[in-house]
Design a protein around this motif. Structure first.
Motif, PDB file in Angstrom:
ATOM      1  N   ALA A  21      19.064  75.951  64.080  1.00 36.97           N
ATOM      2  CA  ALA A  21      18.773  74.598  63.601  1.00 36.97           C
ATOM      3  C   ALA A  21      19.933  73.640  63.816  1.00 36.97           C
ATOM      4  CB  ALA A  21      18.398  74.631  62.123  1.00 36.97           C
ATOM      5  N   GLY A  22      21.151  74.105  63.556  1.00 34.63           N
ATOM      6  CA  GLY A  22      22.314  73.266  63.791  1.00 34.63           C
ATOM      7  C   GLY A  22      22.651  72.308  62.673  1.00 34.63           C
ATOM      8  N   PHE A  23      22.011  72.443  61.484  1.00 32.38           N
ATOM      9  CA  PHE A  23      22.331  71.547  60.367  1.00 32.38           C
ATOM     10  C   PHE A  23      23.616  71.978  59.670  1.00 32.38           C
ATOM     11  CE2 PHE A  23      17.514  70.995  60.024  1.00 32.38           C
ATOM     12  CZ  PHE A  23      17.545  69.941  60.915  1.00 32.38           C
ATOM     13  N   GLY A  24      23.804  73.286  59.584  1.00 34.31           N
ATOM     14  CA  GLY A  24      25.010  73.801  58.949  1.00 34.31           C
ATOM     15  C   GLY A  24      25.962  74.329  60.002  1.00 34.31           C
ATOM     16  N   ASN A  25      26.660  75.389  59.695  1.00 34.39           N
ATOM     17  CA  ASN A  25      27.505  76.053  60.675  1.00 34.39           C
ATOM     18  C   ASN A  25      27.436  77.544  60.415  1.00 34.39           C
ATOM     19  OD1 ASN A  25      29.533  76.774  58.617  1.00 34.39           O
ATOM     20  ND2 ASN A  25      29.937  74.570  58.583  1.00 34.39           N
ATOM     21  N   HIS A  26      28.015  78.319  61.320  1.00 29.92           N
ATOM     22  CA  HIS A  26      27.876  79.767  61.201  1.00 29.92           C
ATOM     23  C   HIS A  26      28.581  80.322  59.970  1.00 29.92           C
ATOM     24  CE1 HIS A  26      26.375  80.873  65.504  1.00 29.92           C
ATOM     25  NE2 HIS A  26      25.710  79.867  64.972  1.00 29.92           N
ATOM     26  N   GLU A  27      29.537  79.582  59.436  1.00 27.93           N
ATOM     27  CA  GLU A  27      30.159  80.005  58.181  1.00 27.93           C
ATOM     28  C   GLU A  27      29.124  80.037  57.058  1.00 27.93           C
ATOM     29  OE1 GLU A  27      33.353  81.067  57.057  1.00 27.93           O
ATOM     30  OE2 GLU A  27      33.372  81.508  59.198  1.00 27.93           O
ATOM     31  N   GLU A  28      28.150  79.121  57.141  1.00 32.23           N
ATOM     32  CA  GLU A  28      27.084  79.083  56.136  1.00 32.23           C
ATOM     33  C   GLU A  28      26.313  80.390  56.113  1.00 32.23           C
ATOM     34  OE1 GLU A  28      24.811  76.401  54.604  1.00 32.23           O
ATOM     35  OE2 GLU A  28      25.880  74.601  55.155  1.00 32.23           O
ATOM     36  N   LEU A  29      26.219  81.043  57.256  1.00 38.20           N
ATOM     37  CA  LEU A  29      25.396  82.237  57.382  1.00 38.20           C
ATOM     38  C   LEU A  29      26.200  83.527  57.249  1.00 38.20           C
ATOM     39  CD1 LEU A  29      23.077  81.006  60.266  1.00 38.20           C
ATOM     40  CD2 LEU A  29      22.524  81.201  57.835  1.00 38.20           C
ATOM     41  N   LYS A  30      27.452  83.393  56.870  1.00 43.54           N
ATOM     42  CA  LYS A  30      28.304  84.561  56.660  1.00 43.54           C
ATOM     43  C   LYS A  30      27.690  85.453  55.588  1.00 43.54           C
ATOM     44  CE  LYS A  30      33.148  85.791  55.923  1.00 43.54           C
ATOM     45  NZ  LYS A  30      34.506  85.251  55.631  1.00 43.54           N
ATOM     46  N   GLY A  31      27.578  86.721  55.875  1.00 37.31           N
ATOM     47  CA  GLY A  31      26.944  87.648  54.945  1.00 37.31           C
ATOM     48  C   GLY A  31      25.541  88.040  55.358  1.00 37.31           C
ATOM     49  N   SER A  32      24.983  87.335  56.356  1.00 38.24           N
ATOM     50  CA  SER A  32      23.669  87.721  56.872  1.00 38.24           C
ATOM     51  C   SER A  32      23.754  89.096  57.531  1.00 38.24           C
ATOM     52  CB  SER A  32      23.181  86.704  57.913  1.00 38.24           C
ATOM     53  OG  SER A  32      23.078  85.414  57.367  1.00 38.24           O
ATOM     54  N   ASP A  33      22.670  89.835  57.474  1.00 36.79           N
ATOM     55  CA  ASP A  33      22.638  91.137  58.153  1.00 36.79           C
ATOM     56  C   ASP A  33      22.501  90.964  59.661  1.00 36.79           C
ATOM     57  OD1 ASP A  33      22.659  93.009  55.837  1.00 36.79           O
ATOM     58  OD2 ASP A  33      20.860  91.885  55.319  1.00 36.79           O
ATOM     59  N   VAL A  34      21.740  89.950  60.062  1.00 35.18           N
ATOM     60  CA  VAL A  34      21.532  89.646  61.481  1.00 35.18           C
ATOM     61  C   VAL A  34      21.428  88.136  61.640  1.00 35.18           C
ATOM     62  CG1 VAL A  34      20.001  89.931  63.479  1.00 35.18           C
ATOM     63  CG2 VAL A  34      20.275  91.811  61.871  1.00 35.18           C
ATOM     64  N   LEU A  35      21.988  87.613  62.735  1.00 33.75           N
ATOM     65  CA  LEU A  35      21.764  86.218  63.109  1.00 33.75           C
ATOM     66  C   LEU A  35      20.787  86.179  64.266  1.00 33.75           C
ATOM     67  CD1 LEU A  35      25.365  84.648  63.068  1.00 33.75           C
ATOM     68  CD2 LEU A  35      23.625  84.576  61.272  1.00 33.75           C
ATOM     69  N   ILE A  36      19.836  85.259  64.209  1.00 36.85           N
ATOM     70  CA  ILE A  36      18.907  85.092  65.327  1.00 36.85           C
ATOM     71  C   ILE A  36      19.062  83.687  65.898  1.00 36.85           C
ATOM     72  CG2 ILE A  36      17.247  86.815  64.553  1.00 36.85           C
ATOM     73  CD1 ILE A  36      15.515  84.568  63.407  1.00 36.85           C
ATOM     74  N   SER A  37      18.907  83.584  67.216  1.00 38.91           N
ATOM     75  CA  SER A  37      19.056  82.293  67.898  1.00 38.91           C
ATOM     76  C   SER A  37      17.713  81.684  68.269  1.00 38.91           C
ATOM     77  CB  SER A  37      19.921  82.449  69.146  1.00 38.91           C
ATOM     78  OG  SER A  37      19.381  83.423  70.016  1.00 38.91           O
ATOM     79  N   SER A  38      16.631  82.394  67.993  1.00 40.85           N
ATOM     80  CA  SER A  38      15.277  81.848  68.149  1.00 40.85           C
ATOM     81  C   SER A  38      14.372  82.569  67.161  1.00 40.85           C
ATOM     82  CB  SER A  38      14.752  82.033  69.573  1.00 40.85           C
ATOM     83  OG  SER A  38      14.577  83.405  69.870  1.00 40.85           O
ATOM     84  N   PHE A  39      13.350  81.883  66.691  1.00 33.56           N
ATOM     85  CA  PHE A  39      12.503  82.455  65.647  1.00 33.56           C
ATOM     86  C   PHE A  39      11.750  83.687  66.134  1.00 33.56           C
ATOM     87  CE2 PHE A  39       8.823  82.715  62.807  1.00 33.56           C
ATOM     88  CZ  PHE A  39       9.454  82.602  61.576  1.00 33.56           C
ATOM     89  N   SER A  40      11.397  83.706  67.402  1.00 29.12           N
ATOM     90  CA  SER A  40      10.606  84.822  67.926  1.00 29.12           C
ATOM     91  C   SER A  40      11.360  86.146  67.892  1.00 29.12           C
ATOM     92  CB  SER A  40      10.160  84.518  69.359  1.00 29.12           C
ATOM     93  OG  SER A  40      11.275  84.289  70.193  1.00 29.12           O
ATOM     94  N   GLU A  41      12.693  86.105  67.772  1.00 27.50           N
ATOM     95  CA  GLU A  41      13.468  87.347  67.664  1.00 27.50           C
ATOM     96  C   GLU A  41      13.094  88.133  66.420  1.00 27.50           C
ATOM     97  OE1 GLU A  41      17.759  87.025  68.198  1.00 27.50           O
ATOM     98  OE2 GLU A  41      17.448  85.148  69.274  1.00 27.50           O
TER      99      GLU A  41
END
Length: 231
Positions: free
Chosen positions: A199-219
């Motif tokens: 989405a690009g509204f936040g930054n990757h620091e916002e997602l720290k702690g996620s088990d997985v990051l996805i770059s498209s919803f279909s993933e």
């Protein structure tokens, strides 16, 4: 970050709305500018419209907190009127039919639904805004429940997700979202967390702690199909 192999296949998935399923800026930015034009015409706000980035950077917060960030110099009356106007203008925008989901959202949700995954929305947004998006984009038949802070009166995403899990007797789920509030809601409720980095509204620091990051919803569908079984 944990490896994908540590994710267990869930019985349910819980989705944030803005920045996860829905391209918020497609309805938000036109409404945002009209909102401030109206506030000025009504004499409730006299300064120039705050930068769009300030609004976009506040997505995921409770609405009452957003205005404290976007227009800290605004009166309580201006903030309350902004709440009314934002919902009104966003619903008008949704009715106009020019809003967008992220690519492959509907197709991916349909595939998960067909595989028996229970699907829910948990958003800090207003009830009619969330239901308006779902109705406009013909997603209602795919969801088992829509939970919003506006409807349920929760003070945090953690509490909202806890309520959702309890009311629906969900034992295992993934929390899917793009903001730190989604990560927190997932982790504090002992869920797997999928961070949406597109989405690009936040930054990757916002997602720290996620088990997985996805770059498209279909993933998400591939993650589900590859996830280890709970049995």
């Amino acid at each position: 970050m944990n490896t994908r192999s540590k994710l267990k296949r869930p019985e349910a998935m819980i989705f944030d709305m803005d920045g996860t399923l829905f391209q918020t800026e497609s309805v938000l930015l036109p409404a945002y500018h009209k909102l401030f034009d109206t506030l000025r015409s009504e004499g409730l706000y006299t300064a120039p419209t705050p930068p769009e980035e300030r609004m976009l950077g506040s997505l995921g917060m409770l609405l009452e907190d957003i205005w404290k960030v976007v227009m800290p110099d605004g009166s309580e009356e201006a903030h309350n009127r902004a709440n009314e106007l934002l919902l009104q203008l966003e619903l008008e925008g949704l009715a106009g039919g020019e809003t967008l989901l992220y690519p492959e959202v509907k197709e991916t949700l349909e595939a998960l639904h067909e595989q028996g995954v229970k699907l829910y929305v948990a958003s800090n947004g207003l009830e009619h805004y969330i239901s308006g998006i779902v109705d406009t984009h013909e997603l209602a038949k795919l969801f088992d429940g829509l939970y919003s802070a506006g409807k349920h009166g929760t003070l945090s995403k953690v509490d909202l997700v806890k309520l959702l899990l309890e009311e629906n007797h969900v034992k295992s789920a993934w929390m899917v979202g793009d903001r730190s509030s989604d990560v927190e809601a997932g982790k504090k409720n002992e869920l797997g967390v999928i961070g949406c980095a597109y989405a690009g509204f936040g930054n990757h620091e916002e997602l720290k702690g996620s088990d997985v990051l996805i770059s498209s919803f279909s993933e998400l569908l591939k993650l589900y199909e590859e996830a280890a079984s709970n049995t």
